[in-house]
Design a protein around this motif. Structure first.
Motif, mmCIF file in Angstrom:
data_model
loop_
_atom_site.group_PDB
_atom_site.id
_atom_site.type_symbol
_atom_site.label_atom_id
_atom_site.label_comp_id
_atom_site.label_asym_id
_atom_site.label_seq_id
_atom_site.Cartn_x
_atom_site.Cartn_y
_atom_site.Cartn_z
ATOM 1 N N GLU A 473 0.841 -1.192 0.000
ATOM 2 C CA GLU A 473 0.000 0.000 0.000
ATOM 3 C C GLU A 473 0.879 1.247 0.000
ATOM 4 O OE1 GLU A 473 -3.011 0.590 -0.409
ATOM 5 O OE2 GLU A 473 -4.055 -1.297 -0.055
ATOM 6 N N SER A 474 0.323 2.334 -0.532
ATOM 7 C CA SER A 474 1.036 3.603 -0.437
ATOM 8 C C SER A 474 1.023 4.079 1.010
ATOM 9 C CB SER A 474 0.367 4.649 -1.328
ATOM 10 O OG SER A 474 -0.982 4.841 -0.948
ATOM 11 N N THR A 475 2.013 4.834 1.388
ATOM 12 C CA THR A 475 2.067 5.382 2.743
ATOM 13 C C THR A 475 0.851 6.272 2.957
ATOM 14 O OG1 THR A 475 4.474 5.315 2.712
ATOM 15 C CG2 THR A 475 3.434 6.774 4.329
ATOM 16 N N PRO A 476 0.092 6.071 4.025
ATOM 17 C CA PRO A 476 -1.184 6.789 4.172
ATOM 18 C C PRO A 476 -0.972 8.283 4.380
ATOM 19 C CG PRO A 476 -0.625 5.653 6.199
ATOM 20 C CD PRO A 476 0.386 5.219 5.176
ATOM 21 N N PRO A 477 -1.865 9.106 3.828
ATOM 22 C CA PRO A 477 -1.804 10.549 4.086
ATOM 23 C C PRO A 477 -2.104 10.833 5.551
ATOM 24 C CG PRO A 477 -3.226 10.031 2.208
ATOM 25 C CD PRO A 477 -2.943 8.749 2.904
ATOM 26 N N THR A 478 -1.613 11.946 6.031
ATOM 27 C CA THR A 478 -1.827 12.316 7.428
ATOM 28 C C THR A 478 -2.946 13.331 7.579
ATOM 29 O OG1 THR A 478 -0.117 14.004 7.219
ATOM 30 C CG2 THR A 478 0.545 11.841 8.056
ATOM 31 N N SER A 479 -3.320 14.007 6.497
ATOM 32 C CA SER A 479 -4.367 15.020 6.588
ATOM 33 C C SER A 479 -5.645 14.508 5.947
ATOM 34 C CB SER A 479 -3.932 16.311 5.881
ATOM 35 O OG SER A 479 -3.862 16.116 4.478
ATOM 36 N N ALA A 480 -6.770 15.004 6.424
ATOM 37 C CA ALA A 480 -8.058 14.622 5.848
ATOM 38 C C ALA A 480 -8.165 15.067 4.400
ATOM 39 C CB ALA A 480 -9.187 15.227 6.681
ATOM 40 N N GLU A 481 -7.580 16.209 4.074
ATOM 41 C CA GLU A 481 -7.646 16.727 2.713
ATOM 42 C C GLU A 481 -6.970 15.788 1.729
ATOM 43 O OE1 GLU A 481 -8.744 19.610 -0.160
ATOM 44 O OE2 GLU A 481 -9.320 19.336 1.928
ATOM 45 N N ASP A 482 -5.785 15.280 2.107
ATOM 46 C CA ASP A 482 -5.060 14.382 1.208
ATOM 47 C C ASP A 482 -5.676 12.992 1.161
ATOM 48 O OD1 ASP A 482 -3.296 16.324 0.478
ATOM 49 O OD2 ASP A 482 -1.734 15.722 1.899
ATOM 50 N N THR A 483 -6.347 12.586 2.217
ATOM 51 C CA THR A 483 -6.895 11.234 2.283
ATOM 52 C C THR A 483 -7.956 11.002 1.221
ATOM 53 O OG1 THR A 483 -6.447 11.126 4.645
ATOM 54 C CG2 THR A 483 -8.039 9.558 3.780
ATOM 55 N N ILE A 484 -8.685 12.031 0.858
ATOM 56 C CA ILE A 484 -9.737 11.847 -0.140
ATOM 57 C C ILE A 484 -9.175 11.507 -1.505
ATOM 58 C CG2 ILE A 484 -11.299 13.399 1.079
ATOM 59 C CD1 ILE A 484 -10.657 15.516 -1.006
ATOM 60 N N PHE A 485 -7.873 11.777 -1.724
ATOM 61 C CA PHE A 485 -7.261 11.446 -3.009
ATOM 62 C C PHE A 485 -6.631 10.059 -3.001
ATOM 63 C CE2 PHE A 485 -6.572 16.132 -2.458
ATOM 64 C CZ PHE A 485 -7.584 16.524 -3.307
ATOM 65 N N ASP A 486 -6.700 9.351 -1.902
ATOM 66 C CA ASP A 486 -6.004 8.075 -1.773
ATOM 67 C C ASP A 486 -7.009 6.973 -1.453
ATOM 68 O OD1 ASP A 486 -4.486 5.961 0.009
ATOM 69 O OD2 ASP A 486 -2.943 7.021 -1.128
ATOM 70 N N GLY A 487 -6.901 5.835 -2.122
ATOM 71 C CA GLY A 487 -7.845 4.743 -1.913
ATOM 72 C C GLY A 487 -7.379 3.699 -0.931
ATOM 73 N N ALA A 488 -6.353 3.992 -0.129
ATOM 74 C CA ALA A 488 -5.766 2.976 0.742
ATOM 75 C C ALA A 488 -6.761 2.471 1.789
ATOM 76 C CB ALA A 488 -4.516 3.529 1.423
ATOM 77 N N ILE A 489 -7.540 3.362 2.387
ATOM 78 C CA ILE A 489 -8.418 2.943 3.477
ATOM 79 C C ILE A 489 -9.508 1.998 2.979
ATOM 80 C CG2 ILE A 489 -10.115 3.759 5.159
ATOM 81 C CD1 ILE A 489 -8.305 6.192 5.617
ATOM 82 N N PRO A 490 -10.282 2.341 1.940
ATOM 83 C CA PRO A 490 -11.280 1.359 1.477
ATOM 84 C C PRO A 490 -10.648 0.072 0.965
ATOM 85 C CG PRO A 490 -11.165 3.238 -0.017
ATOM 86 C CD PRO A 490 -10.389 3.614 1.196
ATOM 87 N N GLU A 491 -9.458 0.155 0.369
ATOM 88 C CA GLU A 491 -8.819 -1.068 -0.107
ATOM 89 C C GLU A 491 -8.438 -1.970 1.068
ATOM 90 O OE1 GLU A 491 -6.356 -1.265 -3.724
ATOM 91 O OE2 GLU A 491 -4.700 -1.652 -2.363
#
Length: 891
Positions: A473-491
Motif C-alpha cells: 500500500e502507499s504510505t497513508p496521508p496524514t491530513s483529511a484533505e489528502d486522504t480523499i485522493f487516496d484509496g488505501a483505506i477502502p482497499e
C-alpha cells in the motif's frame, strides 16, 4: 530467396516437453473458435535451437508450423521469411508473401500502405545519391506509376493515356499532351497524391505516417516527408554493407516499411454487414528463420525482429502472429527483453495481449526421434465469393429501401437530446457539505483488525497449513484533505473483510488455508515500491529460517500504475512471485507472467469511454436560456485530453483514448510543480490550474460540443475545478468532464457537491447497490460493508470490492495449491481458470493468460443529486449479464 517446402508430406514438430499444449494452442491462436478472439495481440515468440544444432533443426520446426497452415494451398494468410544476404529487408518478403496464394473465396488484404512504402523504399535504395533527396515530385511520379502498373482505376486511366515511346506531333499531339494526358494522368495523379497526403499525414484517425515521422497535421505533404527520409538514409546506404551507419539506414527503412504493413494488417471490424470484412476468419502468420550470428541473413532477420518489437506494443490492433525459429544472438535477446519460458507456458501466452517477447529454448534430444504432426487448421470456408454476397445484400437492401421510402417519417429520425444520466449537474441537492474524514483513526483501526485476524489465523498453524500474503500500500496521508485522493483505506477494509470471511470458513472447511496479511508501505504514491520489493525479495531468500506460517505465497496490491510499481512487478516476476493486482489499470503494468491484474486495462476502459463520449448525449447544447425547460445534450464532437507527463497511468490512458476517440482533440500536459517537462508535438502545456482553465475555456469557445477527458490525478482535478469555479469564465453552459476511477474517491466525498455547473462522469469497478443490474453477491457485499463501516464516504466506491475479490482470487489459488502450499503451486493454480461470482461481478480468469479477468465489469457513473447513477455497465456484472453488449461496451 529460398522457397518453402510445399510438399504434402508433413514435417513433424519436435516432441519436446509441452509440445502437445503448444500444438493445440498454436492452431487455436491462428484459427480461434470465436472471431472476436482475433483481437488479442499475441507476443513475438522465439523458438531457439541450441548453438550447435544443425540448420535442419530450424527448417524442421518452420516447416511443421507452415504445413499446419496449408499443406497444398493456403488455408490462412501466411509466409515463411528466410533470411538471406540478397534480401536486406525481410518486410518486403512478408508483404509479398502474405498477398500471394490467398485462401479461396476470401478477400485479400490490398496492402495499400505496404506497396506505397515498398515503392518509395525501392527508389531510395536504387538511387543512393551522395546527398540531398530524390525530389518530392520525382518520387511522387515514380510511385504513382508503380501504382498504375498494379491495375485498378489508376491503371485503367494511365493506359488510356497511350504509350510514352514516341511523342505525337501537330495539333493532335498538342491535344493529347495538354488535354488527354491531363485527364488520364496528371489530374488522377494529383487527386491520388492529395488523397495519400490526407490519409497518411493529415487524418487524425489514420494518419500513421505523420505520427511515425513526428509530423504535425499541418506539416509537409506526404512525398516531401518521404523525400526527406530518402535524403537522410541514402548517404548511409551508399556505405559498405558492413558499416554501422549502413545498418542504421536499413533499420530505419525496415521500421517504416513494417509499420506500413502492420497498419494494413489491422483486423477488419468483427461482424458488420459488408462481406469483405467477414473474410478475415484466421490470424495472418509470419514465420521467421534466424540464422546463427554472423551467418548470411542473420542481420536481416534480427533487424526485422527488432523493428517488430519496437512497433508491436505501441500500435492499435492485434497484428499478425510472428514466430521466429533459429539462433537468436545474445544482443537480440537483450534488446528485445525476452521472457524465457517453456513450450507449455508459451502456448498459454499465444492467447494473451502481452507485448513482451517470449523465448523458448528447444532441446536437441527430441529432434533425434519421431515428432508430432501439427494437423492442418480448418478455418471457415465460404460457398460464395464476396462479390456474389454483396449483390444479394444490395438487392435485399434496395427492396427494403424502396418499400420503406413511402412510409411516413421513414427518413426522419430526430436525434435523442436527453442528457445521459439526467440533466442535473454534479451539485448533489441537499448534500452541500463534505463528508467528514478521519484518516489516522480509520487507517489504524483497519490495521488493528488485520493484526487481530492474523493472530486468529496463526491458531490454525498446529493443525493445518497457514501462509502469509503481502499487501503493498502507499504510505497513508496524514491530513483529511489528502486522504480523499487516496484509496488505501477502502482497499484495506476490503482485504480485512475477505480475511475475516476466510478465517471463519476455515473453522468448518478443512480445504481452506487461513492467510496472514502483512501490510507493507511503499511510500507516498508508491514512489518507494522498488525498495519495498527489494526488501521482500531479500526476506524470501532467507525464508528457511522463518516459521511455516510466515512463508510468503503471494502479493496483493499495487493500486496505482506508476513507473515504480511497474518495475516492482517486473522484479517480483523474476523470482516467480504470484501477484494479484487491485486498481492498477495501465496495460504497461503487465511485466510478468506471474502478475494477474484484476481490473480492466486502460486500453479497454479508454475504448469504452471514447465510444461513450462520441455517441452518447452528454454535453449540454449552448444557447439554452429557459431555466424551466429540460436541458438538451449532444455527443462530444471534440475532447480536451488532460494528461500528466511522466505518469504511467495518465499517459497510458490518454494515449489510448486519443487513439480510440473519433472526434477532434486538444491535448494538454498539466503538472503543478517547478520541475521542467517536455511535451509532444501538437500538445499544449500548463503548469498552473489557472493556466489550464484558460486553455480549456479557449477550446470550449472554439468548439461548444467539447468534453474534458481527465487522466491526470484527482488532486490536480480538484485544483482545476476550484480554479474554474473561481474564474467563472466559461461555466455558464456547464462543463462536461469524463474521467477514470481516479476521480471516484474525491467525487463520493462531496468535494464537488456545490458545483452546479459541473457535469461529471467517471469510471468505477462495480455497480451501485441500488442498480437493478447489480448481482446478489454485489448487493450482499455492499450491505456487509455498510454495516461494518456506516460512516464510510466511499461506500459506493469500487476500491473495497476490488481488493475483496482480488484477495479472494489469491486465496482460492492458495486453497488449490495442494498440501505443500508453495509459490510454484500457487502460480499453477492461478493459471487454472479461477472463476466465481464476486463483489465486483463475475470474476473469470483465462487459463491461457495472466491478463485481467475475462469480461471484467467496468461502469461509468454519473455524479448527480443523491447517489451516483450507472449510465454504462459493461462486462459480466452478474451471471445473467448478456454476453453480447451494445455500444459503448466492446465484447
Amino acid at each position: 530467396m529460398r522457397s518453402a517446402n510445399n510438399s504434402v508430406e508433413p514435417s513433424s514438430f519436435p516432441d519436446d516437453s509441452g509440445a502437445d499444449y503448444f500444438i493445440r494452442e498454436y492452431r487455436t491462436a491462428v484459427n480461434p473458435a470465436r472471431r472476436d478472439l482475433l483481437e488479442n495481440k499475441p507476443p513475438l515468440l522465439l523458438l531457439s535451437t541450441s548453438a550447435d544444432a544443425p540448420e535442419s533443426h530450424t527448417h524442421r520446426v518452420l516447416e511443421a508450423l507452415r504445413w499446419a497452415l496449408g499443406p497444398e494451398y493456403k488455408r490462412v494468410p501466411h509466409t515463411v521469411l528466410y533470411a538471406e544476404g540478397d534480401v536486406p529487408l525481410l518486410t518486403v518478403q512478408a508483404g509479398t508473401g502474405l498477398g500471394f496464394d490467398i485462401p479461396r473465396r476470401s478477400t485479400p488484404d490490398r496492402f495499400p500502405n505496404f506497396w506505397l512504402m515498398a515503392d518509395v523504399i525501392a527508389q531510395i535504395q536504387e538511387s543512393r545519391p551522395g546527398g540531398g533527396g530524390l525530389g518530392a515530385r520525382k518520387l511522387r511520379d515514380h510511385v504513382y506509376r508503380q501504382r498504375a502498373e498494379r491495375g485498378g482505376l489508376p491503371g485503367l486511366l494511365w493506359h488510356m493515356g497511350g504509350t510514352d515511346t514516341a511523342p505525337i506531333g501537330g495539333v493532335y499531339g498538342f491535344f493529347v499532351g495538354l488535354v488527354w494526358h491531363s485527364l488520364t494522368r496528371t489530374l488522377p495523379r494529383w487527386i491520388w497524391a492529395r488523397r495519400q497526403n490526407r490519409r497518411l499525414v493529415r487524418s487524425k484517425r489514420s494518419g500513421w505516417l505523420g505520427k511515425h515521422l513526428n509530423a504535425t497535421a499541418g506539416g509537409a505533404p506526404v512525398f516531401e516527408l518521404l523525400d526527406q527520409v530518402g535524403a537522410r538514409q541514402s548517404p548511409r546506404l551508399s556505405l559498405e554493407p558492413s558499416h554501422p551507419r549502413h545498418k542504421e539506414g536499413l533499420a530505419a527503412l525496415e521500421l517504416l516499411l513494417l509499420r506500413a504493413l502492420l497498419e494494413d494488417l489491422r483486423k477488419p471490424a468483427v461482424g458488420r454487414l459488408l462481406p469483405k470484412r467477414r473474410r478475415r476468419v484466421a490470424r495472418p502468420v509470419l514465420l521467421v528463420e534466424i540464422p546463427p550470428e554472423g551467418a548470411p541473413g542473420a542481420d536481416a532477420a534480427e533487424r526485422f525482429l527488432r523493428a517488430l518489437h519496437t512497433l508491436q506494443a505501441g500500435l492499435d490492433g492485434p497484428g499478425p502472429l510472428v514466430i521466429a525459429v533459429g539462433h537468436p544472438s545474445g544482443s537480440l535477446q537483450a534488446d528485445l527483453g525476452v521472457e524465457r519460458t517453456n513450450l507449455r507456458r508459451a502456448s498459454s501466452l499465444l492467447h494473451s495481449s502481452n507485448p513482451r517477447p517470449v523465448l523458448v529454448p528447444l532441446e536437441d534430444e527430441p529432434f533425434e526421434r519421431p515428432g508430432l504432426q501439427i494437423p492442418p487448421v480448418q478455418p471457415r470456408k465460404f460457398t460464395m465469393g464476396w462479390r456474389a454476397v454483396t449483390v444479394v445484400e444490395l438487392t435485399a437492401l434496395a427492396t427494403l429501401l424502396v418499400g420503406g421510402a413511402f412510409a411516413p417519417g421513414f427518413w426522419e429520425t430526430p436525434p435523442d437530446t436527453r442528457c445521459v444520466g439526467g440533466d442535473r449537474p454534479a451539485a448533489a441537492g441537499s448534500q452541500t457539505e463534505r463528508v467528514e474524514v478521519r484518516p489516522k483513526e480509520w487507517y489504524q483501526d483497519v490495521l488493528n483488525r488485520i493484526k487481530k485476524q492474523n493472530e486468529e489465523a496463526e491458531k490454525y498453524a498446529d493443525a493445518r497449513a497457514v501462509r502469509t500474503v503481502v499487501l503493498f500500500e502507499s504510505t497513508p496521508p496524514t491530513s483529511a484533505e489528502d486522504t480523499i485522493f487516496d484509496g488505501a483505506i477502502p482497499e484495506l477494509r476490503g482485504v480485512a473483510m475477505w480475511q475475516q470471511r476466510l478465517i471463519e470458513d476455515a473453522a468448518s472447511d478443512a480445504s481452506r488455508v487461513p492467510l496472514r496479511v502483512e501490510v507493507r508501505k511503499a511510500g507516498a504514491g508508491f514512489r518507494e515500491a522498488v525498495r519495498a520489493v527489494h526488501d521482500l525479495i531479500r526476506e524470501v531468500g532467507q525464508e528457511n529460517s522463518r516459521k511455516a506460517y510466515e512463508q510468503i505465497v503471494g502479493v496483493l496490491g499495487f493500486a496505482q500504475s506508476t513507473k515504480e510499481t511497474q518495475e516492482a512487478v517486473k522484479e517480483l516476476g523474476a523470482i516467480g512471485m504470484p501477484m494479484v493486482g487491485t486498481t492498477a489499470t495501465a496495460d504497461e503494468m503487465q511485466q510478468s507472467g506471474s502478475y494477474w491484474p484484476f481490473t480492466p486495462a486502460n486500453s479497454t476502459e479508454a475504448g469504452i469511454e471514447a465510444a461513450f463520449a462520441a455517441h452518447s448525449p452528454l454535453v449540454a447544447k449552448p444557447g439554452q436560456t429557459d431555466p424551466h425547460a429540460p436541458v438538451e445534450c449532444v455527443p462530444a464532437g471534440h475532447a480536451v485530453i488532460v494528461r500528466t507527463p511522466d505518469d504511467l497511468y495518465s499517459e497510458s490512458l490518454a494515449d489510448r483514448f486519443q487513439q480510440a476517440f473519433k472526434g477532434g482533440e486538444t491535448v494538454i500536459s498539466f503538472r503543478q510543480d517547478s520541475q521542467p517537462f517536455a511535451t509532444q508535438a501538437g500538445t499544449q502545456k500548463a503548469t498552473t490550474a489557472d493556466q489550464l482553465v484558460g486553455q480549456v475555456c479557449q477550446a470550449l469557445k472554439a468548439e461548444p460540443d467539447t468534453a474534458v477527458y481527465w487522466t491526470a490525478r484527482a488532486k490536480d482535478f480538484t485544483a482545476f475545478v476550484r480554479a474554474m469555479d473561481t474564474n467563472g469564465t466559461c461555466i455558464e453552459n456547464d462543463l462536461t468532464v469524463l474521467g477514470g476511477n481516479e476521480l471516484t474517491n474525491v467525487a463520493l466525498t462531496g468535494q464537488y457537491a456545490d458545483k452546479d455547473w459541473l457535469r461529471l462522469y467517471h469510471s468505477a469497478h462495480r455497480l451501485p447497490e441500488e442498480d437493478s443490474r447489480a448481482s446478489a453477491k454485489t448487493k450482499d457485499f455492499v450491505r456487509q460493508y455498510n454495516r461494518q463501516y456506516p460512516q464510510d464516504p466511499w461506500r459506493q466506491d469500487g476500491h473495497s470490492a476490488v481488493s475483496y475479490d482480488a484477495f479472494h482470487v489469491l486465496s482460492r489459488a492458495v486453497d488449490n495449491a495442494g498440501s505443500t502450499v508453495r509459490r510454484e503451486s500457487v502460480l499453477t493454480a492461478l493459471r487454472n481458470n479461477i472463476t466465481f461470482d464476486g463483489a465486483t461481478g463475475v470474476v473469470s480468469f483465462s487459463e491461457f493468460s495472466s491478463g485481467p479477468p475475462k469480461r471484467k465489469t467496468l461502469v461509468i457513473l454519473r455524479q448527480s443529486a443523491g447517489e451516483p447513477e450507472a449510465v454504462v455497465a459493461c462486462g459480466a456484472y452478474s451471471l445473467t449479464a448478456p454476453k453480447q453488449q451494445d455500444s459503448p461496451c466492446r465484447d
